[in-house]
Scaffold this motif. Sequence first.
Motif, PDB file in Angstrom:
ATOM      1  N   VAL A  44     -21.860  33.200   2.507  1.00  0.00           N
ATOM      2  CA  VAL A  44     -21.716  31.748   2.778  1.00  0.00           C
ATOM      3  C   VAL A  44     -20.189  31.310   2.601  1.00  0.00           C
ATOM      4  CG1 VAL A  44     -22.317  29.293   2.479  1.00  0.00           C
ATOM      5  CG2 VAL A  44     -23.908  31.032   3.067  1.00  0.00           C
ATOM      6  N   LEU A  48     -17.630  30.432   5.383  1.00  0.00           N
ATOM      7  CA  LEU A  48     -16.835  29.018   5.331  1.00  0.00           C
ATOM      8  C   LEU A  48     -15.167  29.280   5.309  1.00  0.00           C
ATOM      9  CD1 LEU A  48     -19.169  27.085   2.984  1.00  0.00           C
ATOM     10  CD2 LEU A  48     -18.766  26.628   5.302  1.00  0.00           C
ATOM     11  N   ALA A  61     -20.113  25.166  11.636  1.00  0.00           N
ATOM     12  CA  ALA A  61     -20.498  25.337  10.125  1.00  0.00           C
ATOM     13  C   ALA A  61     -21.971  25.563   9.976  1.00  0.00           C
ATOM     14  CB  ALA A  61     -19.950  24.004   9.212  1.00  0.00           C
ATOM     15  N   CYS A  64     -23.560  28.905   9.176  1.00  0.00           N
ATOM     16  CA  CYS A  64     -23.836  29.196   7.639  1.00  0.00           C
ATOM     17  C   CYS A  64     -25.312  29.248   7.366  1.00  0.00           C
ATOM     18  CB  CYS A  64     -23.046  28.575   6.764  1.00  0.00           C
ATOM     19  SG  CYS A  64     -21.144  28.734   6.866  1.00  0.00           S
ATOM     20  N   VAL A 142     -23.233  23.327   2.238  1.00  0.00           N
ATOM     21  CA  VAL A 142     -22.861  23.638   3.589  1.00  0.00           C
ATOM     22  C   VAL A 142     -22.527  22.417   4.500  1.00  0.00           C
ATOM     23  CG1 VAL A 142     -23.139  24.986   5.555  1.00  0.00           C
ATOM     24  CG2 VAL A 142     -23.163  26.143   3.453  1.00  0.00           C
TER      25      VAL A 142
END
Length: 151
Positions: A44, A48, A61, A64, A142
């Motif tokens: 993750v 990112l 995003a 993730c 996240v």
Amino acid sequence: MDNKKKLEVLEISAVQSHISMLQGIINRMAANSANCKNWTVTLVAAMLVLLVDKNMQIPNAWICLVPIALFYLLDCYYLGLERLCIASQNKFLKRIYNDEDYIESLYKVEGLKDKCKQFCNTIKAMNSVSTTLFYLIVAIAVLLLGGIIKF
């Protein structure tokens, strides 16, 4: 030493070996569970960083969440197997404590072949604080980062 004493010594050694075998399996399942968490954070974070580096849009995003969900399921599976091994060990020790016949269960891990039990224990593990809380926090982080940082 007479034959009865030799047999008792062999049984004690076999029981210790069986318990050691079960403990080894339990320890491997716990290590696999920890590895799932480590890989989740690593993947993750890397994803990112790539999203920020490539100036991608905010909706990207969510990607993730895929490794988070996959590692969550794998972690629950390992936790379910670990619980089955612990139950098998407890059942074996209970037989010894109650002076029941335990010889036929030496070097067998009972309960792991039943796919229904594995599935049910995986579902039960999804309610565990050790899995759900960790992956929920990572998923929320996240989503928050996806909303705050302009990818």
